[in-house]
Design an enzyme around this catalytic site. Structure first.
Site, short mmCIF file in Angstrom:
data_model
loop_
_atom_site.label_atom_id
_atom_site.label_comp_id
_atom_site.label_asym_id
_atom_site.label_seq_id
_atom_site.Cartn_x
_atom_site.Cartn_y
_atom_site.Cartn_z
N ASP A 21 21.50 -19.03 -15.04
CA ASP A 21 22.52 -19.91 -15.06
C ASP A 21 23.09 -20.44 -13.59
OD1 ASP A 21 21.85 -18.98 -17.58
OD2 ASP A 21 23.63 -18.64 -18.25
N GLU A 23 22.67 -5.57 -18.62
CA GLU A 23 22.17 -6.74 -18.51
C GLU A 23 21.52 -7.07 -17.22
OE1 GLU A 23 25.09 -9.78 -19.41
OE2 GLU A 23 23.40 -11.37 -19.22
C1 DGY Z 1 25.52 -17.51 -21.67
O1 DGY Z 1 26.21 -17.86 -22.44
O2 DGY Z 1 25.87 -17.19 -20.62
C2 DGY Z 1 24.02 -17.83 -21.68
O3 DGY Z 1 23.28 -17.56 -20.66
C3 DGY Z 1 23.84 -19.43 -21.83
O4 DGY Z 1 22.81 -19.50 -22.92
#
Ligand code: DGY
Length: 436
Positions: free
Chosen positions: A169, A400
């Protein structure tokens, strides 16, 4: 020392929701596309049925155009996530299923290689074989979506129009493209982030980035998420390394599977041949000695060393000489006191070892790079990649993502982002079991 295998089973069961698995509670309370692939591999060690249901459930959200969305909102009552199904409004596209509701973008196409991985583990399991035969055309249809809607100039390389599609992201790779989006207040609908009340905000994307994520979501929606206007208008238009690596690897897996079961693989072979050669010729950055994403809007390679370029090893894209250069780079990071491999260039001023995709170590990336290194015979580096992940999970738990600087990990008692994280459990487990 914690029992990593037992703990992986606990995490995968904890996150199981009667047919699919959430990545982690609260922060990601639905089913995520590429997470599901790795999670399926994890489940297969305990419950092959869960592994199968995981993928069946994901593909129940496949759109008529073939897209498999990046989030499947199996529950419409869960309110802790933004952007939820009502913000996505995927019904702007007539081919999006009414239920389950979904997002309007996609993620790396891992499913082909996941199916091959499962078949390698259970080559003679009749239930699995029947499942693979049944889902095979759906996965091919998904690839056909990518070749049709995301490659309008028929180059063999897919574009993404949203950073969330890359799976990475807030990587600095996207900064320059996002800076093209100049926003006035009236350009955005009112929205409220949920992630920063569930995870520390210095481990998450900034609000500057979130505003642009929302802008690009709205742009996709304006074109029903698959219209030509996306290619024409989006300021963010990238041929991403990882997106194309996953596709190329999965194409090859589908070809292998198809040949085993006597299915027609002609179309797949044509795609594969074109994608493989275009990736090699277009995305190698000889000055950085790595593969790099291509910014279609700017008309140039994105000039950064990062984890997606290294993942090319997994799809056996690099020549032996290129692979050697990637391997040397990984070795140098190890020598310099990093867990390998940080998600972004440690020598860049944009490197941030704590913030999501700007520097931490990500388990599913280690998993791909591990298998890639082995294919090229770099056993020593592969062993380090594996033991680094096992060490992080042992010290900090199944988070994560993880701090990548060893000197900082010494003083930490937790990883970053969500805890009890499904793909971390699944990938670590698979690497532990892989030798046995
Ligand atoms: C989040 O919500 O951070 C996800 O990576 C988007 O899919």
């Amino acid at each position: 020392m914690i029992n990593l295998i037992g703990d992986a089973e606990r995490v995968l069961k904890l996150n199981w929701r009667n047919g699919f698995t959430i990545p982690t509670s609260k922060l990601y309370p639905f089913q995520w596309n590429w997470d599901s692939g790795f999670i399926s591999i994890g489940h297969s060690y305990f419950q092959l049925d869960y592994a199968i249901q995981e993928l069946e459930s994901l593909f129940s959200s496949q759109w008529e155009n073939g897209m498999v969305p990046h989030i499947v909102f199996h529950s419409e009552n869960e309110k802790t996530y933004f952007p939820n199904y009502d913000f996505w409004e995927s019904n702007v596209n007539a081919g999006a299923p009414q239920r389950p509701k979904s997002s309007g973008i996609t993620q790396p196409a891992v499913h082909g290689f996941v199916l091959e991985n499962l078949l390698e583990k259970f080559p003679d399991n009749e239930k699995l074989i029947a499942f693979v035969k049944a889902i095979f055309p759906k996965v091919v249809k998904y690839h056909r979506f990518l070749y049709t809607y995301r490659d309008p100039e028929r180059e063999g390389l897919m574009f993404i129009f949203h950073p969330w599609e890359s799976g990475r992201d807030n990587s600095p790779l996207w900064d320059a493209s996002l800076d093209r989006i100049v926003l006035n207040e009236e350009d955005l609908p009112k929205y409220e982030r949920r992630d920063t009340s569930l995870a520390p905000s210095d481990e998450r994307p900034t609000s500057y980035q979130y505003d642009r994520y929302v802008y690009l979501l709205q742009l996709g929606k304006k074109y029903n998420y698959d219209g030509e206007g996306i290619f024409e208008e989006s300021p963010f238009l990238i041929q991403d390394t990882l997106m194309n690596v996953a596709l190329i690897k999965s194409n090859q897996s589908l070809i292998n599977i198809g040949k085993r079961f006597g299915m027609d693989v002609g179309e797949l072979e044509e795609w594969q041949q074109q994608s493989m050669s275009r990736f090699k010729e277009k995305l190698w950055d000889s000055s950085l000695q790595t593969f790099a994403a291509y910014d279609l809007r700017g008309g140039h390679l994105v000039p950064h060393k990062e984890i997606g370029g290294l993942a090319a090893l997994y799809a056996e894209i690099p020549t032996d000489e290129q692979a050697e250069q990637l391997n040397n780079y990984l070795q140098s990071l190890h020598t310099r006191g990093y867990y390998i491999c940080p998600s972004f260039d440690v020598d860049s001023p944009l490197f941030d070892s704590k913030r999501y995709w700007r520097g931490p170590v990500w388990p599913q990336m280690n998993w791909m790079i591990y298998y890639g290194l082995k294919k090229y015979g770099f056993e020593d580096t592969a062993r380090i990649v594996k033991s680094d992940l096992i060490e992080l999970a042992t010290k900090l738990g199944y988070y994560e993502y993880f701090e990548s600087q060893k000197s900082l990990v010494e003083n930490l008692s937790a990883g970053y982002g969500g805890s009890d994280f499904s793909w971390t459990a699944a990938c670590t487990l698979d690497l532990i079991k892989e030798d046995s």
